[in-house]
Design an enzyme around this catalytic site. Sequence first.
Site, short mmCIF file in Angstrom:
data_model
loop_
_atom_site.label_atom_id
_atom_site.label_comp_id
_atom_site.label_asym_id
_atom_site.label_seq_id
_atom_site.Cartn_x
_atom_site.Cartn_y
_atom_site.Cartn_z
N VAL A 1 -20.44 3.50 29.24
CA VAL A 1 -20.56 4.65 30.14
C VAL A 1 -19.20 4.92 30.76
CG1 VAL A 1 -21.59 5.53 32.25
CG2 VAL A 1 -23.01 4.30 30.61
N GLY B 1 -15.22 2.91 33.98
CA GLY B 1 -16.13 2.81 32.84
C GLY B 1 -16.75 1.43 32.80
N LYS B 2 -17.84 1.29 32.07
CA LYS B 2 -18.48 -0.02 31.96
C LYS B 2 -19.42 0.01 30.77
CE LYS B 2 -18.42 -3.85 34.58
NZ LYS B 2 -17.30 -4.38 35.36
N GLY B 3 -19.78 -1.17 30.29
CA GLY B 3 -20.71 -1.21 29.17
C GLY B 3 -20.98 -2.63 28.72
#
Length: 434
Positions: free
Chosen positions: A73, A118-120
């Site tokens: 994301v 962002g991250k995921g």
Amino acid sequence: MAIATAKLKKVTKKVPVRGMMDNVMEQFNTAADQINLHPNIRKILSITNNEIIINFPVKMDNGDVEIFTGYRVQHNNALGPYKGGLRYHPTVDIDAARALAMWMTWKTSLAGLPYGGGKGGIKIDPSKYSHSELERITRRFTFALADNIGPEHDIPAPDVNTNSQTMAWIADTYMSTRPPAERTANQHVVTGKPDGSGGLEGRDRATGYGVYLSIKFWAEKKSVSLKGKKFIVQGFGNVGYWAAHFLEKDGAKLVAVQDAFGSIQNQKGITVEDLFKYSQINDGSIVDFPNAMSVKKEEFFTLDCDICIPAALGNQITKKNASKIKAKLIAEGANGPTNVEGEKILLERGISIIPDILCNSGGVVASYFEWLQNRNGELWQLDEVMTKLDKKLKESFDKVYAYSEREAMDMRTAAFCIAIERIEKAYVQRGIFP
């Protein structure tokens, strides 16, 4: 004639479980109200820019194929490329990735870095897979994600259950997808790499060291000595271990630790290095450490201590246990470990909280240093890295503490206000593309 009477069953309405996204949005809206954030910018920052969900097949050691789901994301990039970790954990889903990406936007902004958030990660329990299977899973995920990351676009880093080896696999896979002339120029597609593969010396301890520094700075502001202070740590990975390591050097005493396998305590003190060595030969577990007694999981946060460091997962301190916490200070080593209801209770009780976007920002600051090092073809020594970390984190802490004192608000709201104001300024100066 007997008349049968039906018993009415009492229907209890189920209260939905509050997720991390609910928490981060309430924190965001509280700060946005405080600074009278422009309604149009509030709309932009309330949503994510991009959400990527990938289902991909991987062949296991036994020849079977398993399907995995990966997420990335990208929340906002007004200040620079998306930046944030990749975690491998069964709790990874789109809601968690959204919340964590948004927290990263505030964290990088607060630290004054030229990054967005962002991250995921992958929904997986890595303990169930072999080393070779994890390598294939990581490389396949990277290949599927390759067009959505890049050293000037989106720069992943380690997070829960990922490490420098994971980053080395990602970097190698990503670079192999680039044209030959561009491969070495893309080494900084990830940060948190091993020292021999473009990594930054000291990156392993940066987040935990930042947690320690935040506690030290707070103690100095309160004219409190850390010597003899009791602290407990939830999570004994890189963050928890290094935070405990540096606190012990300052004279504080580790009295309890909790990890995914169990909880232990010894009010007389647990030697950090002894526990670390034990966990290393015990598959990472602290369970049955000989110089401590076992504690029930639900009793961990109620233990006697001065400082509590949640350095594991989100939503650990809630309204269920916040009223029983004895610590005077919560230093958030994890992302989102305290939910909104839990925080209200802690603040009402006069317990201080150093918020995650400030407290654990040492990792992303060090990631920035690594990115710069790769980008400029430089090699920084450990003492130089630690000196730069000290300076950068002191600036951030002083800024948040001064804002909270001046505006008479808690440190989390102050940190959010500072972070959001910086992004708002960027939008105001640049305008919105029609």
